[in-house]
Design an enzyme around this catalytic site. Structure first.
Site, PDB file in Angstrom:
ATOM      1  N   GLU A 345      44.647 -95.801 -48.325  1.00 32.59           N
ATOM      2  CA  GLU A 345      44.520 -96.807 -47.270  1.00 32.59           C
ATOM      3  C   GLU A 345      44.883 -96.264 -45.880  1.00 32.59           C
ATOM      4  O   GLU A 345      45.201 -97.028 -44.971  1.00 32.59           O
ATOM      5  CB  GLU A 345      45.356 -98.043 -47.623  1.00 32.59           C
ATOM      6  CG  GLU A 345      44.845 -98.725 -48.874  1.00 32.59           C
ATOM      7  CD  GLU A 345      45.834 -99.673 -49.526  1.00 32.59           C
ATOM      8  OE1 GLU A 345      46.988 -99.757 -49.071  1.00 32.59           O
ATOM      9  OE2 GLU A 345      45.452-100.334 -50.522  1.00 32.59           O
ATOM     10  N   ASP A 369      53.024 -99.114 -53.976  1.00 33.23           N
ATOM     11  CA  ASP A 369      53.368-100.429 -53.444  1.00 33.23           C
ATOM     12  C   ASP A 369      54.780-100.776 -53.897  1.00 33.23           C
ATOM     13  O   ASP A 369      55.154-100.496 -55.040  1.00 33.23           O
ATOM     14  CB  ASP A 369      52.442-101.513 -54.007  1.00 33.23           C
ATOM     15  CG  ASP A 369      51.114-101.606 -53.281  1.00 33.23           C
ATOM     16  OD1 ASP A 369      50.911-100.867 -52.300  1.00 33.23           O
ATOM     17  OD2 ASP A 369      50.278-102.413 -53.712  1.00 33.23           O
ATOM     18  N   HIS A 534      54.494-100.549 -48.697  1.00 26.57           N
ATOM     19  CA  HIS A 534      54.396 -99.239 -49.334  1.00 26.57           C
ATOM     20  C   HIS A 534      55.720 -98.484 -49.253  1.00 26.57           C
ATOM     21  O   HIS A 534      56.568 -98.761 -48.401  1.00 26.57           O
ATOM     22  CB  HIS A 534      53.313 -98.385 -48.657  1.00 26.57           C
ATOM     23  CG  HIS A 534      51.924 -98.861 -48.889  1.00 26.57           C
ATOM     24  ND1 HIS A 534      50.887 -98.590 -48.017  1.00 26.57           N
ATOM     25  CD2 HIS A 534      51.372 -99.591 -49.898  1.00 26.57           C
ATOM     26  CE1 HIS A 534      49.771 -99.134 -48.486  1.00 26.57           C
ATOM     27  NE2 HIS A 534      50.041 -99.748 -49.620  1.00 26.57           N
TER      28      HIS A 534
END
Length: 597
Positions: A345, A369, A534
């Site tokens: 990401e 995560d 994160h």
């Protein structure tokens, strides 16, 4: 697999440690009596560091000792010039005696610096240490103080254990600062799903890290795939290796959403090409020049990178999970090698946290995560079972779709316990165990164009450090740290909890070490204080090293559970509040400002 590949794959020589033997410059008997013990102390320091440190790429750490002892400004300038020629990135001044501080100190504003003031009474190096630190502090040049607890005799060049710890902590952090300076962060795409950590703040990279930013659009992957701008021979070998070692896992999609065998075979071909292309974009590939693509062969000299993926890419093409996971691991079809720091990401803040962890540990990192806090009560409600042992107070579920390194399985071993090791210490058998512990599951239906996610569960019993850099308006970057352990849950408990999130993704059950107060009052408080979705996870309890490194970069630490006696920052930090370490850290970082501004 073959012998681990130890090589510098980026432009720029590896930084060296400069050792500065400082001496009382008064001649007529004083300097002459100190020449031998002073130089011997410097040589002992150099030997110790060279014998106990390696760069994250596996190359040995070199120390450069001044040609002469430094008794005045001319010798200080001569040493600085030698260090410049030799590529020194961090300096340590050593002395067993009083010297003239303003004439002998290191005044390079970018160079991480420490002074080891020998604790002796014949010619008190500690007096010089105090005076030289005062000079550095007055000039705005933060310096680390290394002072042994016990008095030694003049001429004793053994290095006490407490001094050894500070030398290693300082040197490894200083080398990290010097190594990343001038390198690139490569954004492959832009912002994923509105995640703020994807926004590249060039001021942060330039002023705090000394890095540059490079950008490519994700269409570059399509161009290179369609035009064949990758090593065809390596691609064939990589695809064969992948088919042999990356076993396909459960497809949890409903039958009408499952991709056909032919589509999945094509997805494997695409994701392997993506891995080759991402690596070439980061560090280049001379094979491309032989193919007539000289510009593409250069790469971007990227020490870290991120891939946007969602949703612009994943709505139309297979996910980047394979690319991210295999490059972030310490091995692939070419054998055992240094892991790449590649974030999913395009979360560049997590990528940099991974980079710092890698530089300190020499090992691969887990990108995850910070997904869920499972309280003991909630676990018992949904499983009918009580958490026990280290997990009794609850656990944090660390999980993401695929960018966690395969090293994160915990299938490597250190002293008989699960570990994540520097790549040059990983055996072929351990690498194979990591591969065997992973199932590559077809992507779930919110990735409509396929791909494969890594499914594994981290072995329990590993000491881990969870960390994250966040950018805060009005403050700048801050670092949060949580040391703890991986734990294993009973299989039936794990299955219930895992399937409530995503059974096709890698799971690490993490329990932080608690202090009973503040952010570490309990496991819930750690989760509740975490500043982003994160985190980066390193093997080992490296919080003290991260704190040292952050202070060099002038990044305050807003949350940690490192014992007070293990915190090592520049001596001037205490002037900002000796009884308020966290507040002092913020005030000192604000007062001195970013390292490169």
């Amino acid at each position: 697999m073959s012998t681990p590949m130890i090589v510098n794959r980026l432009e720029g020589a590896m930084p060296k440690i400069g050792i500065r033997p400082v001496i009382d410059g008064r001649r007529g008997g004083i300097r002459e009596s100190l020449e031998e013990p002073t130089m011997n102390l410097a040589l002992a320091c150099a030997r110790f560091l060279s014998d106990n440190l390696r760069h994250a790429n596996g190359l040995p750490v070199e120390c450069v000792v001044a040609d002469t002892t430094i008794g005045g400004v001319r010798e200080a300038a001569s040493t600085a010039e030698k260090f410049r020629r030799e590529g020194v990135g961090v300096t340590i001044t050593v002395t067993p005696s009083w010297c003239y501080p303003l004439e002998t100190i290191d005044t390079d504003p970018w160079m991480p610096k420490a002074i080891w003031g020998f604790n002796g009474t014949e010619r008190p190096g500690a007096v010089y240490l105090a005076a030289a630190l005062a000079a550095h502090n007055q000039k705005g040049l933060p310096t680390f103080s290394i002072y042994g607890r016990d008095v030694q005799d003049i001429g004793d060049d053994t290095i006490p254990e407490d001094v050894q710890g500070k030398l290693l902590n300082f040197a490894k952090a200083g080398l990290a600062v010097a190594t990343i300076r001038g390198k690139s962060y490569l954004s492959m795409g832009t912002v994923s799903m509105g995640i703020a950590g994807c926004i590249v703040d060039e001021g942060f990279f330039q002023n705090y890290l000394g890095m540059r930013n490079e950008y490519v659009d994700m269409t570059e992957f399509i161009r290179r795939m369609e035009r064949g701008i990758y090593d065809k021979e390596e691609y064939k070998r990589a695809l064969e290796w992948t088919k042999k070692h990356c076993k396909e896992g459960e497809d949890v999609n409903p039958p009408e959403r499952q991709r056909s065998a032919g589509q999945k075979a094509q997805d494997w071909e695409t994701v392997v090409k993506m891995a080759l292309i991402a690596r070439d974009l980061m560090v280049g590939n001379p094979k491309l020049a032989e193919m007539g693509y000289g510009e593409e062969a250069e790469g971007r000299n990227a020490i870290a990178a991120g891939f946007q993926g969602q949703r612009a890419w994943t709505d139309h093409l297979p996910t980047g999970d394979f690319m991210e996971a295999i490059l972030s691991s310490s091995f692939d079809w070419n054998g055992i090698r240094e892991p790449f720091m590649l974030a999913t990401e395009n979360d560049n803040l997590n990528a940099i946290t991974m980079l710092l962890g890698h530089q300190l540990t020499n090992a691969a990192q887990i990108f995850a995560d910070v997904r869920t806090y499972w309280s003991p009560e909630a676990v018992e409600r949904v499983t009918g079972k009580k958490l026990e042992g280290q997990a009794a107070g609850g656990v944090i579920h660390l999980i993401n779709s695929g960018p966690a390194s395969l090293d994160g399985t915990g299938q490597q071993s250190l002293n008989g316990q699960p570990a994540m090791k520097p790549f040059w210490e990983i055996s072929e058998e351990e690498a194979q165990k990591c591969l065997d512990a992973v199932a590559w599951c077809p992507a779930k239906d919110f990735f409509p164009s396929g791909g494969f996610s890594t499914d594994f569960t981290t072995r329990g019993g590993m000491p881990l450090t969870m960390a994250r850099i966040n950018l805060i308006h009005g403050i700048g970057p801050v670092l949060q740290i949580a040391e703890g352990y991986s734990v294993e849950l009973p299989e039936d408990v794990h299955d219930v909890l895992d399937r409530r999130s995503d059974p096709t993704w890698p799971t690490t059950w993490f329990v932080p070490r608690l202090t009973g107060s503040g952010a570490f009052k309990d496991v819930y408080s750690v989760m509740n204080h975490w500043g982003s979705n994160h985190c980066a996870v390193s093997y080992g309890h490296i919080g003290s090293q991260l704190i040292t490194l952050a202070s060099m970069l002038r990044i305050p630490v807003n949350m940690h559970n490192v014992p007070e006696e293990d915190i090592f920052r520049p001596s001037v930090w205490s002037a900002f509040g000796a009884d308020d370490a966290t507040g002092a850290d913020y005030r000192a970082c604000a007062a001195f400002g970013p390292l490169y501004k």
